[in-house]
Design a protein around this motif. Structure first.
Motif, PDB file in Angstrom:
ATOM      1  N   VAL A  26       3.306  14.936 -12.486  1.00  0.00           N
ATOM      2  CA  VAL A  26       3.376  13.725 -12.621  1.00  0.00           C
ATOM      3  C   VAL A  26       2.072  12.970 -12.072  1.00  0.00           C
ATOM      4  O   VAL A  26       1.582  11.977 -12.701  1.00  0.00           O
ATOM      5  N   ALA A  27       1.972  13.256 -10.936  1.00  0.00           N
ATOM      6  CA  ALA A  27       0.695  12.399 -10.049  1.00  0.00           C
ATOM      7  C   ALA A  27      -0.788  12.736 -10.938  1.00  0.00           C
ATOM      8  O   ALA A  27      -1.446  11.773 -11.291  1.00  0.00           O
ATOM      9  N   GLU A  28      -0.775  13.932 -11.297  1.00  0.00           N
ATOM     10  CA  GLU A  28      -2.320  14.182 -11.912  1.00  0.00           C
ATOM     11  C   GLU A  28      -2.165  13.446 -13.240  1.00  0.00           C
ATOM     12  O   GLU A  28      -3.273  13.101 -13.627  1.00  0.00           O
ATOM     13  N   GLY A  34      -4.975   6.433 -15.207  1.00  0.00           N
ATOM     14  CA  GLY A  34      -5.668   5.097 -14.380  1.00  0.00           C
ATOM     15  C   GLY A  34      -5.273   4.605 -13.071  1.00  0.00           C
ATOM     16  O   GLY A  34      -5.753   3.772 -12.451  1.00  0.00           O
ATOM     17  N   VAL A  35      -4.351   5.530 -12.432  1.00  0.00           N
ATOM     18  CA  VAL A  35      -3.850   5.275 -11.141  1.00  0.00           C
ATOM     19  C   VAL A  35      -5.081   5.510 -10.188  1.00  0.00           C
ATOM     20  O   VAL A  35      -5.609   6.680 -10.324  1.00  0.00           O
ATOM     21  N   ASP A  36      -5.299   4.591  -9.189  1.00  0.00           N
ATOM     22  CA  ASP A  36      -6.371   5.166  -8.249  1.00  0.00           C
ATOM     23  C   ASP A  36      -6.192   5.178  -6.846  1.00  0.00           C
ATOM     24  O   ASP A  36      -6.845   5.234  -6.131  1.00  0.00           O
ATOM     25  N   ILE A  37      -4.767   5.192  -6.441  1.00  0.00           N
ATOM     26  CA  ILE A  37      -4.110   5.287  -5.001  1.00  0.00           C
ATOM     27  C   ILE A  37      -2.784   5.668  -5.333  1.00  0.00           C
ATOM     28  O   ILE A  37      -2.174   5.230  -6.320  1.00  0.00           O
ATOM     29  N   ILE A  38      -2.419   6.528  -4.521  1.00  0.00           N
ATOM     30  CA  ILE A  38      -1.105   7.044  -4.576  1.00  0.00           C
ATOM     31  C   ILE A  38      -0.324   7.020  -3.189  1.00  0.00           C
ATOM     32  O   ILE A  38      -0.847   7.304  -2.310  1.00  0.00           O
ATOM     33  N   GLN A  39       0.930   6.496  -2.838  1.00  0.00           N
ATOM     34  CA  GLN A  39       1.868   6.392  -1.923  1.00  0.00           C
ATOM     35  C   GLN A  39       2.877   7.648  -2.024  1.00  0.00           C
ATOM     36  O   GLN A  39       3.395   7.358  -3.209  1.00  0.00           O
ATOM     37  N   LEU A  40       2.852   8.552  -1.319  1.00  0.00           N
ATOM     38  CA  LEU A  40       4.225   9.520  -1.301  1.00  0.00           C
ATOM     39  C   LEU A  40       5.318   9.019  -0.486  1.00  0.00           C
ATOM     40  O   LEU A  40       5.349   8.474   0.565  1.00  0.00           O
ATOM     41  N   ARG A  41       6.384   8.912  -0.993  1.00  0.00           N
ATOM     42  CA  ARG A  41       7.531   8.004  -0.512  1.00  0.00           C
ATOM     43  C   ARG A  41       8.858   8.983  -0.601  1.00  0.00           C
ATOM     44  O   ARG A  41       9.447   9.060  -1.632  1.00  0.00           O
ATOM     45  N   GLU A  42       9.013   9.779   0.454  1.00  0.00           N
ATOM     46  CA  GLU A  42      10.138  10.361   0.622  1.00  0.00           C
ATOM     47  C   GLU A  42      11.171  10.097   1.711  1.00  0.00           C
ATOM     48  O   GLU A  42      11.122  10.769   2.984  1.00  0.00           O
ATOM     49  N   LYS A  43      12.123   9.128   1.703  1.00  0.00           N
ATOM     50  CA  LYS A  43      12.776   8.544   2.567  1.00  0.00           C
ATOM     51  C   LYS A  43      13.928   9.589   3.055  1.00  0.00           C
ATOM     52  O   LYS A  43      14.501   9.452   4.321  1.00  0.00           O
ATOM     53  N   VAL A  60      -4.242  17.897  -4.991  1.00  0.00           N
ATOM     54  CA  VAL A  60      -4.476  17.292  -6.268  1.00  0.00           C
ATOM     55  C   VAL A  60      -5.150  16.119  -5.969  1.00  0.00           C
ATOM     56  O   VAL A  60      -6.332  15.898  -6.774  1.00  0.00           O
ATOM     57  N   LEU A  61      -4.996  15.272  -5.168  1.00  0.00           N
ATOM     58  CA  LEU A  61      -5.606  14.050  -5.225  1.00  0.00           C
ATOM     59  C   LEU A  61      -7.069  14.179  -4.756  1.00  0.00           C
ATOM     60  O   LEU A  61      -8.158  13.294  -5.135  1.00  0.00           O
ATOM     61  N   ARG A  62      -7.502  15.179  -3.974  1.00  0.00           N
ATOM     62  CA  ARG A  62      -8.891  15.284  -3.700  1.00  0.00           C
ATOM     63  C   ARG A  62      -9.694  15.608  -4.603  1.00  0.00           C
ATOM     64  O   ARG A  62     -10.861  15.458  -4.595  1.00  0.00           O
ATOM     65  N   LYS A  63      -9.169  16.239  -5.432  1.00  0.00           N
ATOM     66  CA  LYS A  63      -9.854  16.604  -6.815  1.00  0.00           C
ATOM     67  C   LYS A  63     -10.384  15.369  -7.668  1.00  0.00           C
ATOM     68  O   LYS A  63     -11.375  15.406  -8.417  1.00  0.00           O
ATOM     69  N   TYR A  64      -9.758  14.342  -7.549  1.00  0.00           N
ATOM     70  CA  TYR A  64      -9.815  13.138  -8.349  1.00  0.00           C
ATOM     71  C   TYR A  64     -10.532  12.062  -7.360  1.00  0.00           C
ATOM     72  O   TYR A  64     -10.709  10.935  -7.743  1.00  0.00           O
ATOM     73  N   ASN A  65     -10.657  12.273  -6.041  1.00  0.00           N
ATOM     74  CA  ASN A  65     -10.962  11.513  -4.920  1.00  0.00           C
ATOM     75  C   ASN A  65     -10.013  10.199  -4.901  1.00  0.00           C
ATOM     76  O   ASN A  65     -10.581   9.007  -4.680  1.00  0.00           O
ATOM     77  N   VAL A  66      -8.805  10.485  -5.158  1.00  0.00           N
ATOM     78  CA  VAL A  66      -7.642   9.359  -5.044  1.00  0.00           C
ATOM     79  C   VAL A  66      -7.106   9.462  -3.412  1.00  0.00           C
ATOM     80  O   VAL A  66      -6.754  10.568  -3.150  1.00  0.00           O
ATOM     81  N   PRO A  67      -7.029   8.303  -2.990  1.00  0.00           N
ATOM     82  CA  PRO A  67      -6.414   8.357  -1.404  1.00  0.00           C
ATOM     83  C   PRO A  67      -4.868   8.536  -1.605  1.00  0.00           C
ATOM     84  O   PRO A  67      -4.257   7.753  -2.495  1.00  0.00           O
ATOM     85  N   LEU A  68      -4.528   9.047  -0.724  1.00  0.00           N
ATOM     86  CA  LEU A  68      -2.989   9.145  -0.283  1.00  0.00           C
ATOM     87  C   LEU A  68      -2.468   8.201   1.029  1.00  0.00           C
ATOM     88  O   LEU A  68      -3.294   8.344   1.818  1.00  0.00           O
ATOM     89  N   ILE A  69      -1.456   7.631   0.512  1.00  0.00           N
ATOM     90  CA  ILE A  69      -0.863   6.836   1.429  1.00  0.00           C
ATOM     91  C   ILE A  69       0.581   7.318   1.941  1.00  0.00           C
ATOM     92  O   ILE A  69       1.253   7.825   0.772  1.00  0.00           O
ATOM     93  N   ILE A  70       0.985   7.456   3.052  1.00  0.00           N
ATOM     94  CA  ILE A  70       2.290   7.932   3.277  1.00  0.00           C
ATOM     95  C   ILE A  70       3.375   6.783   3.655  1.00  0.00           C
ATOM     96  O   ILE A  70       2.703   5.903   4.590  1.00  0.00           O
ATOM     97  N   ASN A  71       4.532   6.863   3.149  1.00  0.00           N
ATOM     98  CA  ASN A  71       5.288   5.839   3.296  1.00  0.00           C
ATOM     99  C   ASN A  71       5.924   5.992   4.746  1.00  0.00           C
ATOM    100  O   ASN A  71       6.813   7.078   4.790  1.00  0.00           O
ATOM    101  N   ASP A  72       5.807   5.146   5.671  1.00  0.00           N
ATOM    102  CA  ASP A  72       6.643   4.972   6.921  1.00  0.00           C
ATOM    103  C   ASP A  72       6.337   6.306   7.983  1.00  0.00           C
ATOM    104  O   ASP A  72       6.311   5.775   9.164  1.00  0.00           O
ATOM    105  N   ASN A  73       6.240   7.487   7.504  1.00  0.00           N
ATOM    106  CA  ASN A  73       6.245   8.537   8.438  1.00  0.00           C
ATOM    107  C   ASN A  73       4.774   8.743   9.087  1.00  0.00           C
ATOM    108  O   ASN A  73       4.018   9.345   8.555  1.00  0.00           O
ATOM    109  N   LEU A  74       4.628   8.473  10.402  1.00  0.00           N
ATOM    110  CA  LEU A  74       3.302   8.385  10.976  1.00  0.00           C
ATOM    111  C   LEU A  74       2.908   9.670  11.181  1.00  0.00           C
ATOM    112  O   LEU A  74       1.732  10.107  11.016  1.00  0.00           O
ATOM    113  N   GLU A  75       3.993  10.675  11.686  1.00  0.00           N
ATOM    114  CA  GLU A  75       3.657  11.812  11.876  1.00  0.00           C
ATOM    115  C   GLU A  75       2.983  12.680  10.614  1.00  0.00           C
ATOM    116  O   GLU A  75       2.281  13.376  10.688  1.00  0.00           O
TER     117      GLU A  75
END
Length: 211
Positions: A26-28, A34-43, A60-75
């Motif tokens: 789905v992300a790919e 046209g999505v250019d940044i993605i946040q993974l949110r797994e509460k 997957v994201l590195r193939k497209y140079n799309v940055p990954l944001i993580i929701n909440d979990n600093l570790e």
């Protein structure tokens, strides 16, 4: 110096939101649309499960140079070498994250009250999540439904990049951008779409018309 936030279409993705389809697929598809940044949110995942999903998604994201944001979990953000993290009022505050994660390149912070626009956490953040603009089933623990008028008011107060979230779709994308958003964060309208690539493309097209 004003932080550069060049992204326009921000996908917030989770396994649940993908309705049985592989999250990475789905992300790919969304990126191709046209999505250019993605946040993974797994509460509801434990840290190790969340981390494995983040690492897999990164491949997957590195193939497209799309940055990954993580929701909440600093570790998870640190261990997956994510681009950044997004937090809300009940999560670790941005000031604490800056102190403990010097490599963080993008720190997002959700706004629930106007008075937050002048506090130290907002000043520390790179972009502000304005949530929700409209009611949504995805997140029901919010305080304020901002609407377009609320978004315009926030835009008049701050120059911070604004990421609008809350029932964002192709029908309202143009109006939300015109009201002052810099970027739209989308969940169901892409993750739950029959064709995520097509759905993303339609939203992106309306974003581009507005800027």
């Amino acid at each position: 110096m004003k932080h550069v936030f060049p992204y326009r279409l921000y996908l917030v993705i989770s396994e649940e939101a993908c309705k049985g389809r592989p999250l990475n697929d789905v992300a790919e598809m969304a990126i191709r649309g046209g999505v250019d940044i993605i946040q993974l949110r797994e509460k509801f995942d434990d840290t190790e499960t969340f981390l494995q999903k983040a690492i897999s998604l990164q491949n997957v994201l590195r193939k497209y140079n799309v940055p990954l944001i993580i929701n909440d979990n600093l570790e998870v953000a640190k261990r997956s070498n994510a681009y950044g993290i997004h937090v809300g009022n009940s999560d670790s505050p941005p000031t604490a994250i800056r102190e403990s994660w010097a490599a963080c390149q993008c720190l997002g912070y959700s706004i629930e009250y106007l008075k937050q626009l002048v506090n130290k956490e907002t000043l520390t953040s790179d972009y502000l999540g304005i949530s929700p603009i409209f009611d949504t089933l995805t997140k029901q623990d919010t305080v304020t439904q901002w609407g377009l008028a609320g978004l315009r008011q926030i835009r008049s107060i701050t120059e911070k990049p604004l990421v609008a979230i809350g029932n964002m779709n192709a029908q309202n994308a143009y109006d939300v951008m015109k009201a002052g958003a810099d970027c739209l964060a989308v969940v169901s309208a892409i993750c739950g779409a029959a064709n995520p690539e097509k759905a993303a493309r339609e939203i992106r097209s309306n974003i581009e018309r507005a800027i």
